[in-house]
Scaffold this motif. Structure first.
Motif, PDB file in Angstrom:
ATOM      1  N   CYS A  22       5.291  -0.880  -2.708  1.00  0.00           N
ATOM      2  CA  CYS A  22       5.259  -2.358  -2.270  1.00  0.00           C
ATOM      3  C   CYS A  22       4.771  -2.352  -0.854  1.00  0.00           C
ATOM      4  CB  CYS A  22       6.771  -2.962  -2.224  1.00  0.00           C
ATOM      5  SG  CYS A  22       6.476  -4.570  -1.646  1.00  0.00           S
ATOM      6  N   THR A  24       4.666  -4.925   1.180  1.00  0.00           N
ATOM      7  CA  THR A  24       5.274  -5.569   2.245  1.00  0.00           C
ATOM      8  C   THR A  24       6.443  -4.504   2.718  1.00  0.00           C
ATOM      9  OG1 THR A  24       5.518  -7.324   0.676  1.00  0.00           O
ATOM     10  CG2 THR A  24       6.909  -7.671   2.423  1.00  0.00           C
ATOM     11  N   CYS A 158      12.239  -5.001  -6.767  1.00  0.00           N
ATOM     12  CA  CYS A 158      12.958  -5.723  -5.690  1.00  0.00           C
ATOM     13  C   CYS A 158      14.499  -5.311  -5.600  1.00  0.00           C
ATOM     14  CB  CYS A 158      12.676  -6.972  -5.586  1.00  0.00           C
ATOM     15  SG  CYS A 158      10.963  -7.424  -5.219  1.00  0.00           S
ATOM     16  N   TRP A 168      13.832 -11.979   0.743  1.00  0.00           N
ATOM     17  CA  TRP A 168      14.083 -12.774  -0.208  1.00  0.00           C
ATOM     18  C   TRP A 168      15.264 -13.869   0.366  1.00  0.00           C
ATOM     19  CZ3 TRP A 168       9.984 -13.411  -2.834  1.00  0.00           C
ATOM     20  CH2 TRP A 168       9.457 -12.067  -3.292  1.00  0.00           C
TER      21      TRP A 168
HETATM   22  S1  SF4 Z   1      12.229  -6.515  -1.769  1.00  0.00           S
HETATM   23 FE1  SF4 Z   1      10.440  -6.375  -3.305  1.00  0.00          FE
HETATM   24  S2  SF4 Z   1       8.779  -7.524  -2.276  1.00  0.00           S
HETATM   25 FE2  SF4 Z   1      10.409  -6.950  -0.677  1.00  0.00          FE
HETATM   26  S3  SF4 Z   1       9.857  -4.903   0.236  1.00  0.00           S
HETATM   27 FE3  SF4 Z   1      11.212  -4.531  -1.586  1.00  0.00          FE
HETATM   28  S4  SF4 Z   1       9.961  -4.259  -3.231  1.00  0.00           S
HETATM   29 FE4  SF4 Z   1       8.827  -5.218  -1.745  1.00  0.00          FE
END
Ligand code: SF4
Lengths: 169, 322
Positions: A22, A24, A158, A168
């Motif tokens: 990921c 992010t 996630c 989130w």
């Molecule tokens: S929660 Fe999802 S979007 Fe956020 S860093 Fe982890 S894998 Fe990536």
């Protein structure tokens, strides 16, 4: 041995790993915004820099990868024991990055991925894959240069991710 | 294993022997599993050895001390283990750029006001601070923001007071020293909340010394003061309200002193117990779609602040939905 650090090898193996999991997460991690679970990650460069390991049996756990510093003939083996193939690409690229890294330091290495449950092993060598690693390195650097993290995208990953709440909330 | 806060209420000694931490008091010696300790709150006379402190530092456990009256004295805040140079810079940027600072300062006050409104609705004194919030909107100085905040709080206490039993009126919110029971109770709870917020900040990369509503010079960990604006109503005030309205805390839990009205030992124990229980209670988080404890809500607030600072998402203070 070439001197450490070389600027283009300043990224950590785990960053290559995160690139394939990921972006992010990669950004936050690279900026030092880590979650407790990430704190144990060792940096291979630092490890090589700080210790001499040749001639000794040594193991180092680097994130999900265990490097077995047993010299087998002329080659160092990077071992990785894996439960399943879900994060395969991420782990494979991380291992590949270590091999690449070691090669830049004049050390020949190969990686062995072990899947005890599947009774499989897979050998990975750098042969012809330098470019793939270099592309990944470039991409990591591009993401690290962003002023803010790439938009998170909700996926199955996630739920188990340590950054879930940060992303989130 | 989920780590827990440890509260020490009896006098004793905290020391390390080999790789175990022990607490010894009149009842005997008891080993403490350090891996399971999130942070420590000390209300009693405890001798701590330096070895114990070294060990706690190594494990990243903060220790918070309270004085004889049950008010917060200070913390042993281990050398920060989580670093992010980038985030420190962003935090400072948001302080130095006045517009950015003002925006955050106002958000903390808005959050506080909304949570006070929510409380009043629960306490049976429904009210909206619309006018004051409108005034807040036009504030161009931090002192003005502070001023509006003080007036909101004043109004809030007056309204809350109307719902309180006769012997537990706030009347005039006094501090240092509190002059009546309700004031003593609220101060005691706020005193417990502040280091709890500090513990959460310790577990993030936020620098607790850079704050926005409060001046960073006001107190060493002034960011915890900023965040406490949000949490005082939803944690401390609610516990205080419940304890007196349900008659769990009574007049006899207090004593007079040269230093004003104070909780006695029994009172302190009861309040701490209620506080600890409250922090472990969970609520369903509408965005995360999972249960989180009240304590975790503080951490989530820190995460929201991080996202604001790195430019991912504007900070929206927590307004209790529960
Ligand atoms: S929660 Fe999802 S979007 Fe956020 S860093 Fe982890 S894998 Fe990536």
């Amino acid at each position: 041995m070439e001197s450490y650090p070389e600027t283009h090898l300043l990224i950590r193996g785990v960053e290559i790993n995160y690139l394939f999991i990921c972006k992010t997460k990669l950004w936050y991690f690279a900026k030092g915004i880590t979650m407790e679970q990430e704190n144990e990650y060792v940096d291979l460069g630092k490890f090589l820099h700080e210790r001499s390991y040749f001639g000794e049996e040594k193991e180092v756990q680097i994130g999900p990868i265990k490097i077995d510093f047993v010299k087998k003939g002329d080659i160092i083996e990077v071992h990785e024991v894996k439960k399943g193939k879900s994060m395969e690409k991420a782990h494979e690229m991380q291992a590949l990055y270590y091999i690449y890294y070691l090669k830049r330091h004049g050390i020949n290495a190969k990686a062995v991925l072990n899947y005890p449950k599947l009774r499989e092993t897979k050998e990975i060598t750098l042969d012809g894959r330098e470019q793939e690693v270099e592309e990944a390195i470039n991409e990591v650097e591009q993401i690290k240069a962003l002023s803010k993290p790439p938009e998170p995208v909700k996926t199955k990953k996630c739920k188990k991710c340590a950054y879930y709440e940060l992303c989130w909330v | 294993m989920r780590k827990k806060s440890l509260t020490l209420l009896s006098d004793g000694k905290l020391f390390r022997k080999e790789n175990t931490l022990y607490f010894e008091n009149a009842q005997g010696k008891r080993p403490l599993a350090v891996e399971g300790i999130y942070d420590i709150y000390i209300y009693s006379h405890v001798n701590i050895t330096s070895q114990a402190l070294h060990y706690l530092a190594q494990k990243g456990v903060a220790v918070h001390f309270f004085n004889h009256y049950g008010y917060y004295d200070g913390s042993f805040y281990p050398k920060e283990s989580l670093h992010s140079g980038d985030l420190v810079i962003k935090q400072a940027q948001h302080y130095l750029d006045f517009e950015k600072r003002l925006k955050l300062a106002k958000l903390f006050v808005i959050g506080a006001a909304k949570n006070m409104e929510r409380n009043l609705a629960r306490f049976g004194a429904k009210h909206k601070f619309d006018e004051l919030l409108e005034e807040l909107d036009g504030c161009g100085k931090i002192t003005d923001v502070m001023n509006v905040e003080a007036r909101i709080r004043q109004e809030y206490y007056a309204l809350w007071d109307e719902t309180l039993p006769e012997s537990f009126k706030i009347v005039k919110r006094t501090r240092r020293p509190p002059q009546n029971e309700m004031n003593a109770l609220i101060s005691f709870l706020n005193s417990r909340l502040y280091p709890a917020i500090l513990s959460e900040l310790y577990n993030t990369q936020l620098t607790p010394t850079i704050s926005y509503l409060h001046e960073p010079s006001e107190r060493r960990f002034s960011l915890a003061l900023d965040l406490s604006e949000i949490f005082k109503p939803i944690i401390a005030d609610r516990i205080a309200n419940r304890l007196v309205k349900q008659g769990i805390i009574k007049k006899e839990h207090f004593r007079g002193d040269l230093n004003g009205v104070l909780l006695n030992e029994e009172g302190k124990k009861t309040v701490i117990k209620a506080f600890n229980k409250e922090m472990e209670k969970s609520v369903k988080h509408p965005k995360l779609k999972k249960n989180v404890t009240k304590k975790r809500l503080i951490r989530l607030e820190a995460y929201k602040l991080i996202k604001h600072l790195v430019g991912v998402q504007d900070y929206e203070p927590l307004v209790a939905w529960f």
